[in-house]
Scaffold this active site. Structure first.
Site, mmCIF file in Angstrom:
data_model
loop_
_atom_site.group_PDB
_atom_site.id
_atom_site.type_symbol
_atom_site.label_atom_id
_atom_site.label_comp_id
_atom_site.label_asym_id
_atom_site.label_seq_id
_atom_site.Cartn_x
_atom_site.Cartn_y
_atom_site.Cartn_z
ATOM 1 N N GLU A 94 -3.191 7.711 -4.016
ATOM 2 C CA GLU A 94 -3.195 6.258 -3.578
ATOM 3 C C GLU A 94 -2.957 5.293 -4.421
ATOM 4 O O GLU A 94 -3.584 5.308 -5.360
ATOM 5 C CB GLU A 94 -4.638 6.188 -2.496
ATOM 6 N N TYR A 105 0.880 -1.193 0.072
ATOM 7 C CA TYR A 105 0.006 -0.084 -0.032
ATOM 8 C C TYR A 105 0.964 1.288 -0.107
ATOM 9 O O TYR A 105 1.728 1.313 0.676
ATOM 10 C CB TYR A 105 -1.016 -0.109 1.301
#
Ligand code: GDP
Ligand code: MN
Length: 375
Positions: A189, A101
């Site tokens: 993101e 992530y």
């Protein structure tokens, strides 16, 4: 403002982020053609503004053009969290060994951009923050210095990357940070950022949330906005220049000024009720805005009463009262309205409301109590 993955990929690619080739399809036949061009296993991905597409069945691997066509046929027209799929992205599939992530977010408490990374990618980051917060590593970015290479390297090592991958990771983190700043995004993101079997980093999912408050200096925002996917009430609010946020309660609130709106919501709570929305009409609310505000609020069936709290400074109370009376004529259903108006032209406003037989309150507190009781 949320934009689609394919649009975010396009933005990210301008910052050198490693993306595999992809194209958009609106029909299964198009999806087959694109898969054929790509010439390897493809992934067919629903393009909707909501997250969790994988879990909802909106993402399918397609080893052949035939399978890409079949996957597109399944996914197009599907509903994901209430949003209809009108386009799919067909991309070269990444050969994933593990998922990381990486995200950058404007942290209001720290008044800084924070970059976050985790070795546990691919899953919902909010969930991870709840269950295993120690798995999310964060660095604060100084607004004048920007993301420093040593910070990015530190992040990379902290999530377990070796020297070679960490070099790639540093470039990706820098690119992501620059994209966030250049585009005035509140979030940028990559989830997941994949480590492939041949040990490369690849952006598998791209997300960017643009800050509508910066729209005035980004003409490109307008072309990125998906009008069909936008919530119709939020769109109406935007077009009427209303600051509107939907909440879960039963008392609608129509207020001019953000501070007054917050105070009104507090009073509704104090009186034992719950506000159905935050709504700030701004200074100088016109009657057509008042009507739009009422329509938007009443369209929610859980709203049982509406409280108007208007301070007439720039706003003229008689104009608002006329707006309320006008709007009442066109509303799809009746709800009790409690009105508190003070300031410029309040006597005229009171007469207008009395003629229309509306509940008038003398104070904010009384207005909140009446509205809660009525709801
Ligand atoms: P989201 O569910 O909306 O966040 O969509 P993502 O694009 O993040 O995809 C969800 C999951 O599908 C990923 O975490 C991967 O496990 C899988 N996935 C997506 N794209 C690929 C791909 O190119 N190759 C492989 N092997 N899996 C993929
Ligand atoms: Mn994802």
């Amino acid at each position: 403002m949320n934009i689609h993955e394919y649009q975010a990929r396009d933005l990210f690619s301008r910052y050198g982020l490693p993306l595999l080739p992809s194209k958009i399809a609106t029909t299964p036949t198009e999806a087959r053609k694109i898969a054929q061009e790509l010439g390897s296993t493809a992934v067919v991905k629903a393009q909707v503004l909501v997250g969790g597409r994988g879990k909802a069945g909106g993402i399918k691997l397609a080893p052949s053009p035939d399978e890409a066509e079949a996957a597109a046929a399944k996914i197009l027209g599907m509903e994901i969290k209430g949003e209809k799929v009108r386009r799919v992205l067909v991309a070269t599939a990444a050969d994933i060994a593990s998922e990381l992530y990486l995200g950058a977010v404007v942290d209001r408490n720290r008044k800084k951009v924070v970059m976050m990374a985790s070795s546990e990618g691919g899953i919902d980051i909010e969930e991870l923050a709840q269950s295993r917060p120690e798995k999310i590593i964060k660095v604060e970015i100084h607004p004048f210095l920007g993301l420093q290479d040593h910070q990015a390297r530190w992040l990379g090592f902290a999530i377990g990357l070796d020297g070679e991958l960490c070099r790639e990771f540093t470039k990706i983190a820098q690119g992501l940070y620059r994209a966030l700043v250049d585009w005035d995004a509140s979030l940028a993101e990559i989830n997941p950022l994949a480590i492939t079997r041949d040990r490369k980093l690849v952006v598998v999912d791209a997300k960017i949330v643009l800050d509508d408050n910066a729209a005035f200096r980004h003409p490109e925002y307008e072309s990125l906005r998906d009008l069909e996917a936008e919530n119709p009430y939020e769109r109406e609010a935007r077009l009427a220049s209303l600051n509107f946020v939907k909440l879960e309660g039963t008392v609608g609130c129509v207020v001019n000024g953000a501070g007054l709106a917050m105070a009104s919501m507090d009073l509704v709570k104090d009186s034992g009720g719950a506000p159905a929305n935050f709504l700030d009409m701004g200074g100088g609310a016109r009657s057509d805005q008042v009507a739009a505000a009422l329509r938007i609020i009443i369209s929610d069936p859980s709203v049982k009463a509406v409280m108007f709290n208007i301070f007439g400074g720039i706003t003229r109370c008689d104009e608002v009262a006329r707006g309320i009376v006008e709007a009442m004529k066109t509303l799809p259903r009746e709800v009790p309205l409690v009105v508190r108006l003070v300031g410029t032209n309040e006597e005229i406003a009171r007469e207008i409301l009395a003629k229309a037989k509306m509940m008038a309150a003398n104070s904010m507190k009384e207005a909140a109590e009446l509205a809660v009781k009525a709801s």
